[in-house]
Design a protein around this motif. Structure first.
Motif, PDB file in Angstrom:
ATOM      1  N   ILE A  69     -17.847  23.811 -71.104  1.00 35.77           N
ATOM      2  CA  ILE A  69     -18.609  22.903 -71.937  1.00 35.77           C
ATOM      3  C   ILE A  69     -19.926  23.043 -71.355  1.00 35.77           C
ATOM      4  O   ILE A  69     -21.269  23.356 -72.398  1.00 35.77           O
ATOM      5  CB  ILE A  69     -17.965  20.862 -72.519  1.00 35.77           C
ATOM      6  N   PRO A  70     -20.147  22.698 -69.986  1.00 46.54           N
ATOM      7  CA  PRO A  70     -21.749  22.609 -69.745  1.00 46.54           C
ATOM      8  C   PRO A  70     -22.399  23.274 -69.109  1.00 46.54           C
ATOM      9  O   PRO A  70     -23.380  23.385 -69.970  1.00 46.54           O
ATOM     10  CB  PRO A  70     -21.531  21.586 -68.421  1.00 46.54           C
ATOM     11  N   LEU A  71     -21.598  24.349 -69.205  1.00 48.27           N
ATOM     12  CA  LEU A  71     -21.724  26.465 -69.213  1.00 48.27           C
ATOM     13  C   LEU A  71     -22.379  26.079 -70.005  1.00 48.27           C
ATOM     14  O   LEU A  71     -23.135  27.492 -70.390  1.00 48.27           O
ATOM     15  CB  LEU A  71     -21.453  27.262 -68.917  1.00 48.27           C
ATOM     16  N   LEU A  72     -22.713  26.031 -71.303  1.00 52.59           N
ATOM     17  CA  LEU A  72     -22.537  26.129 -73.058  1.00 52.59           C
ATOM     18  C   LEU A  72     -23.875  25.616 -73.544  1.00 52.59           C
ATOM     19  O   LEU A  72     -25.230  25.560 -73.971  1.00 52.59           O
ATOM     20  CB  LEU A  72     -21.896  25.994 -73.522  1.00 52.59           C
ATOM     21  N   MET A  73     -23.855  24.506 -72.661  1.00 51.53           N
ATOM     22  CA  MET A  73     -24.969  23.277 -72.641  1.00 51.53           C
ATOM     23  C   MET A  73     -26.394  23.914 -71.804  1.00 51.53           C
ATOM     24  O   MET A  73     -27.746  24.403 -72.168  1.00 51.53           O
ATOM     25  CB  MET A  73     -25.239  22.363 -72.074  1.00 51.53           C
ATOM     26  N   ILE A  74     -26.102  24.803 -71.002  1.00 53.37           N
ATOM     27  CA  ILE A  74     -27.089  25.403 -69.951  1.00 53.37           C
ATOM     28  C   ILE A  74     -27.229  26.736 -69.240  1.00 53.37           C
ATOM     29  O   ILE A  74     -26.465  27.216 -68.789  1.00 53.37           O
ATOM     30  CB  ILE A  74     -27.098  24.822 -68.057  1.00 53.37           C
ATOM     31  N   PRO A  75     -27.306  28.046 -70.603  1.00 53.67           N
ATOM     32  CA  PRO A  75     -27.286  28.844 -70.403  1.00 53.67           C
ATOM     33  C   PRO A  75     -27.809  30.229 -69.698  1.00 53.67           C
ATOM     34  O   PRO A  75     -29.379  30.495 -70.225  1.00 53.67           O
ATOM     35  CB  PRO A  75     -28.080  29.183 -72.124  1.00 53.67           C
ATOM     36  N   VAL A  76     -28.742  30.118 -68.653  1.00 54.11           N
ATOM     37  CA  VAL A  76     -28.755  30.607 -67.620  1.00 54.11           C
ATOM     38  C   VAL A  76     -28.004  31.384 -66.607  1.00 54.11           C
ATOM     39  O   VAL A  76     -26.946  31.465 -66.841  1.00 54.11           O
ATOM     40  CB  VAL A  76     -28.728  29.818 -66.424  1.00 54.11           C
ATOM     41  N   LEU A  77     -28.401  32.978 -67.348  1.00 55.12           N
ATOM     42  CA  LEU A  77     -26.892  33.963 -67.696  1.00 55.12           C
ATOM     43  C   LEU A  77     -26.477  34.042 -65.543  1.00 55.12           C
ATOM     44  O   LEU A  77     -25.202  34.322 -65.553  1.00 55.12           O
ATOM     45  CB  LEU A  77     -27.543  35.672 -68.013  1.00 55.12           C
ATOM     46  N   PRO A  78     -27.849  34.008 -64.825  1.00 58.08           N
ATOM     47  CA  PRO A  78     -26.655  33.720 -63.197  1.00 58.08           C
ATOM     48  C   PRO A  78     -25.880  33.358 -62.934  1.00 58.08           C
ATOM     49  O   PRO A  78     -25.185  32.744 -62.337  1.00 58.08           O
ATOM     50  CB  PRO A  78     -27.726  34.133 -62.797  1.00 58.08           C
ATOM     51  N   LEU A  79     -26.335  31.764 -63.291  1.00 57.21           N
ATOM     52  CA  LEU A  79     -25.890  30.632 -63.563  1.00 57.21           C
ATOM     53  C   LEU A  79     -23.898  30.782 -64.056  1.00 57.21           C
ATOM     54  O   LEU A  79     -22.712  30.465 -63.374  1.00 57.21           O
ATOM     55  CB  LEU A  79     -25.990  29.155 -63.333  1.00 57.21           C
ATOM     56  N   LEU A  80     -24.206  31.570 -65.538  1.00 56.39           N
ATOM     57  CA  LEU A  80     -23.238  31.345 -66.554  1.00 56.39           C
ATOM     58  C   LEU A  80     -22.163  32.674 -65.203  1.00 56.39           C
ATOM     59  O   LEU A  80     -21.206  32.556 -65.595  1.00 56.39           O
ATOM     60  CB  LEU A  80     -23.841  32.249 -67.579  1.00 56.39           C
ATOM     61  N   VAL A  81     -22.182  33.711 -65.237  1.00 56.20           N
ATOM     62  CA  VAL A  81     -21.752  35.032 -64.319  1.00 56.20           C
ATOM     63  C   VAL A  81     -21.346  33.979 -62.842  1.00 56.20           C
ATOM     64  O   VAL A  81     -20.044  34.459 -62.928  1.00 56.20           O
ATOM     65  CB  VAL A  81     -22.317  35.948 -64.020  1.00 56.20           C
ATOM     66  N   ALA A  82     -21.911  33.594 -61.832  1.00 60.08           N
ATOM     67  CA  ALA A  82     -21.598  33.034 -61.093  1.00 60.08           C
ATOM     68  C   ALA A  82     -20.012  32.127 -61.599  1.00 60.08           C
ATOM     69  O   ALA A  82     -19.404  32.396 -60.550  1.00 60.08           O
ATOM     70  CB  ALA A  82     -22.842  32.268 -60.074  1.00 60.08           C
ATOM     71  N   ALA A  83     -20.463  31.173 -62.210  1.00 56.47           N
ATOM     72  CA  ALA A  83     -20.185  30.312 -62.700  1.00 56.47           C
ATOM     73  C   ALA A  83     -18.345  30.542 -63.082  1.00 56.47           C
ATOM     74  O   ALA A  83     -17.165  30.080 -62.648  1.00 56.47           O
ATOM     75  CB  ALA A  83     -19.977  29.146 -63.431  1.00 56.47           C
ATOM     76  N   LEU A  84     -18.288  31.813 -64.328  1.00 58.05           N
ATOM     77  CA  LEU A  84     -17.245  31.654 -64.811  1.00 58.05           C
ATOM     78  C   LEU A  84     -16.589  33.155 -63.295  1.00 58.05           C
ATOM     79  O   LEU A  84     -15.087  33.275 -63.507  1.00 58.05           O
ATOM     80  CB  LEU A  84     -17.780  33.479 -66.220  1.00 58.05           C
ATOM     81  N   LEU A  85     -17.196  33.801 -62.550  1.00 55.56           N
ATOM     82  CA  LEU A  85     -16.037  34.401 -61.866  1.00 55.56           C
ATOM     83  C   LEU A  85     -16.033  33.361 -60.616  1.00 55.56           C
ATOM     84  O   LEU A  85     -14.442  33.822 -60.260  1.00 55.56           O
ATOM     85  CB  LEU A  85     -17.205  34.763 -60.869  1.00 55.56           C
ATOM     86  N   GLY A  86     -16.135  32.305 -60.500  1.00 57.15           N
ATOM     87  CA  GLY A  86     -16.236  31.336 -59.618  1.00 57.15           C
ATOM     88  C   GLY A  86     -14.498  30.751 -60.250  1.00 57.15           C
ATOM     89  O   GLY A  86     -13.673  30.160 -59.831  1.00 57.15           O
ATOM     90  N   LEU A  87     -14.066  30.171 -61.708  1.00 54.42           N
ATOM     91  CA  LEU A  87     -13.091  29.726 -62.708  1.00 54.42           C
ATOM     92  C   LEU A  87     -12.225  30.681 -62.528  1.00 54.42           C
ATOM     93  O   LEU A  87     -11.396  30.720 -62.528  1.00 54.42           O
ATOM     94  CB  LEU A  87     -13.982  29.414 -63.917  1.00 54.42           C
ATOM     95  N   THR A  88     -12.299  32.085 -63.052  1.00 51.27           N
ATOM     96  CA  THR A  88     -11.370  33.502 -62.537  1.00 51.27           C
ATOM     97  C   THR A  88     -11.089  33.250 -61.346  1.00 51.27           C
ATOM     98  O   THR A  88      -9.667  33.046 -61.153  1.00 51.27           O
ATOM     99  CB  THR A  88     -11.695  34.408 -63.083  1.00 51.27           C
ATOM    100  N   PHE A  89     -11.922  33.331 -59.986  1.00 48.39           N
ATOM    101  CA  PHE A  89     -11.381  32.831 -58.428  1.00 48.39           C
ATOM    102  C   PHE A  89      -9.841  31.543 -58.956  1.00 48.39           C
ATOM    103  O   PHE A  89      -8.692  32.381 -58.116  1.00 48.39           O
ATOM    104  CB  PHE A  89     -12.292  33.354 -57.847  1.00 48.39           C
ATOM    105  N   LEU A  90     -10.739  30.803 -59.436  1.00 45.40           N
ATOM    106  CA  LEU A  90      -9.955  29.669 -58.983  1.00 45.40           C
ATOM    107  C   LEU A  90      -8.654  29.406 -60.240  1.00 45.40           C
ATOM    108  O   LEU A  90      -7.283  28.915 -59.836  1.00 45.40           O
ATOM    109  CB  LEU A  90     -10.836  28.654 -59.687  1.00 45.40           C
TER     110      LEU A  90
END
Length: 88
Positions: free
Chosen positions: A57-78
């Motif tokens: 939900i917050p990632l869709l509200m703030i569509p910044v590509l580097p932040l999105l990629v970093a968050a998705l990689l972190g979520l995948t690891f988690l």
């Protein structure tokens, strides 16, 4: 007669959605995916789904590509860390 016909088709309707007897597979002890059938794993999967939902939900509200990629990689690891059972 008409009422009996309707009653027959209404009672036969659930059989249409049930799997065939050959499609029902019961796990045995040699199944490599046996851990995925347990209640603990289902609970963990539910947790991972909720984490992904609340993070998306917050990632869709703030569509910044580097932040999105970093968050998705972190979520995948988690997610993989939560679902891994070797650390128990």
């Amino acid at each position: 007669m008409f009422l009996a016909l309707i009653r027959f088709y209404v009672s036969a309707l659930p059989c249409f959605f049930r799997p065939l007897a050959g499609e029902i597979v019961l796990p045995d002890d040699t199944d490599p995916h046996l851990r995925r059938y347990g209640a603990i794993y289902r609970t963990r999967r539910r947790w991972v789904g909720q984490i992904w939902l609340f993070a998306a939900i917050p990632l869709l509200m703030i569509p910044v590509l580097p932040l999105l990629v970093a968050a998705l990689l972190g979520l995948t690891f988690l997610s993989l860390t939560i679902l891994d059972e070797s650390g128990q």
